[in-house]
Design an enzyme around this catalytic site. Sequence first.
Site, PDB file in Angstrom:
ATOM      1  N   GLY A  44       0.831  -1.207   0.000  1.00 35.90           N
ATOM      2  CA  GLY A  44       0.000   0.000   0.000  1.00 35.90           C
ATOM      3  C   GLY A  44       0.860   1.250   0.000  1.00 35.90           C
ATOM      4  N   PHE A  45       0.220   2.379   0.177  1.00 37.67           N
ATOM      5  CA  PHE A  45       0.920   3.672   0.149  1.00 37.67           C
ATOM      6  C   PHE A  45       1.996   3.733   1.254  1.00 37.67           C
ATOM      7  CE2 PHE A  45       0.176   7.897   2.411  1.00 37.67           C
ATOM      8  CZ  PHE A  45       1.296   8.511   1.866  1.00 37.67           C
ATOM      9  N   ASP A  65       0.444  -8.956   1.443  1.00 37.08           N
ATOM     10  CA  ASP A  65      -0.615  -8.058   0.969  1.00 37.08           C
ATOM     11  C   ASP A  65      -1.603  -8.849   0.117  1.00 37.08           C
ATOM     12  OD1 ASP A  65      -2.007  -5.720  -0.310  1.00 37.08           O
ATOM     13  OD2 ASP A  65      -0.405  -4.629   0.696  1.00 37.08           O
ATOM     14  N   THR A  69      -6.358  -2.758  -1.805  1.00 37.38           N
ATOM     15  CA  THR A  69      -6.216  -1.322  -2.129  1.00 37.38           C
ATOM     16  C   THR A  69      -4.785  -0.970  -2.505  1.00 37.38           C
ATOM     17  OG1 THR A  69      -5.909  -0.812   0.211  1.00 37.38           O
ATOM     18  CG2 THR A  69      -8.139  -0.605  -0.661  1.00 37.38           C
ATOM     19  N   GLY A  70      -3.865  -1.878  -2.259  1.00 37.09           N
ATOM     20  CA  GLY A  70      -2.474  -1.670  -2.674  1.00 37.09           C
ATOM     21  C   GLY A  70      -2.223  -2.374  -3.993  1.00 37.09           C
ATOM     22  N   ASP A  90      -3.906 -12.834   2.442  1.00 43.06           N
ATOM     23  CA  ASP A  90      -4.941 -12.074   3.158  1.00 43.06           C
ATOM     24  C   ASP A  90      -4.766 -12.363   4.641  1.00 43.06           C
ATOM     25  OD1 ASP A  90      -7.413 -11.295   4.382  1.00 43.06           O
ATOM     26  OD2 ASP A  90      -8.271 -11.228   2.359  1.00 43.06           O
ATOM     27  N   TYR A 178     -14.380   0.995  10.047  1.00 40.30           N
ATOM     28  CA  TYR A 178     -12.968   1.383  10.179  1.00 40.30           C
ATOM     29  C   TYR A 178     -12.669   1.818  11.612  1.00 40.30           C
ATOM     30  CZ  TYR A 178      -8.583   3.764   8.893  1.00 40.30           C
ATOM     31  OH  TYR A 178      -7.272   4.164   8.789  1.00 40.30           O
ATOM     32  N   THR A 208      -1.995  11.273   6.500  1.00 40.77           N
ATOM     33  CA  THR A 208      -0.634  11.178   5.947  1.00 40.77           C
ATOM     34  C   THR A 208      -0.724  11.199   4.425  1.00 40.77           C
ATOM     35  OG1 THR A 208      -0.004   9.893   7.880  1.00 40.77           O
ATOM     36  CG2 THR A 208       1.460   9.749   5.979  1.00 40.77           C
TER      37      THR A 208
END
Length: 355
Positions: A44-45, A65, A69-70, A90, A178, A208
């Site tokens: 991811g980011f 991962d 989303t990555g 996962d 979340y 971030t």
Amino acid sequence: MDKNKTSYSHFFPKHSFHPCFYSYIWTNQNGGIMKHVIIAGGAGFIGSHLCEYLLHKGDRVICLDNFRTGHPKNVSALTNHPYFKLVEHDITMPYMIKGIDEIYNLACPASPIHYQDSPIETTKTSVIGTLNLLELARENHCRFLQASTSEVYGDPEVHPQPESYWGHVNPNGIRSCYDVGKRCAESLCMDYHRRYGVAVKIIRIFNTYGPRMACDDGRVVSNFILQALQGKDLTIYGNGMQTRSFQYVDDLIQGMERIMSTPDSFTGPVNLGNPEEHTILEFAERILELTGSRSRMVFRPLPADDPKRRNPDITLARQALDWHPRISLREGLQQTIAYYRNLLAESPSQNISRP
Ligand code: NAD
Ligand code: UDP
């Protein structure tokens, strides 16, 4: 500019990675101990920056991962590195391995659009996924960092937010998968610490930004920059008077490394964020100025449960980690804008997401 180019080389002397086996301890070229690290959510980011940083430091990294989303392209510059391993996995399923020194749990969709798109998977990732990784930490007697979030404070009624504030959270709204998932993950971490002595480190990350944020993540930084660079209207949700505090990703990575080096008894939670607070309107103006764009601002409905103010109290991070953000908003945004400019030069039709 190579969009996957690391920005961490200035932290370390130039070297190649030649480990030597000595008294059962792997050392790296820096003379430090080569740690065997798992980064869940490493494609991811934030995770991709952490993978780069730890490899440069001389650690061995396994990146787990599921690419929800990555994307593997975020770590494509690392795939030939001898001490990097990318594993599609996962974390809601157990992962077994021995000899691990540190686990960083970053796996979880992070942008409101992404987690609201798959809320049940998001809760499962935060709860079952964190549980699986805590079990792995227990088996390995290793350190465990949990990437928690400012969202555990919900729509806060205390400003700025210290770690001692218990928050103001909707338990069943559209952000709950979340917010509540991350609160449950913190609770699990502390129970593994109290019951099994696992050395957990909880960080509460505030907004971030930086290179490799996904174009379609719907976040304000990626949306505004892409809109400005593409000459499209900047979409302000609500009246734009809600606030956020933006931290550049390199500052966060430094904070993560520092907390990982604290004694086992230090669990946090610790806020990691930039205490400079901006309204979304001010932020839009800053983006227009730095991109030189002539885009207009348009107003759109505010999404449900959107927090009105957010600003970290970083007293604890200053005292316990001797940490504070060093990169100004201007400098960080310039780096990020340059990244998106390059991306658009390569593939001009990048689409942003809106609720
Ligand atoms: P991101 O979406 O770019 O990265 C999350 C990574 O986790 C992705 O690569 C995704 O594919 C992976 N992932 C998701 N579910 C998974 C699963 N079940 N198993 C394995 N991998 C899975 O988001 P990010 O911005 O890099 O955030 C990283 C972490 O930091 C997240 O845990 C997030 O909650 C936390 N955080 C981020 C911010 C921010 O501003 N970026 C703020 C607060 C907290
Ligand atoms: N926002 C906005 N326009 C956009 C995207 C976001 O005005 O195109 C607002 C959003 O409503 C929120 C703030 O910017 O008040 C930060 O949103 P983001 O999704 O980046 O992160 P959040 O802090 O809400 O998780």
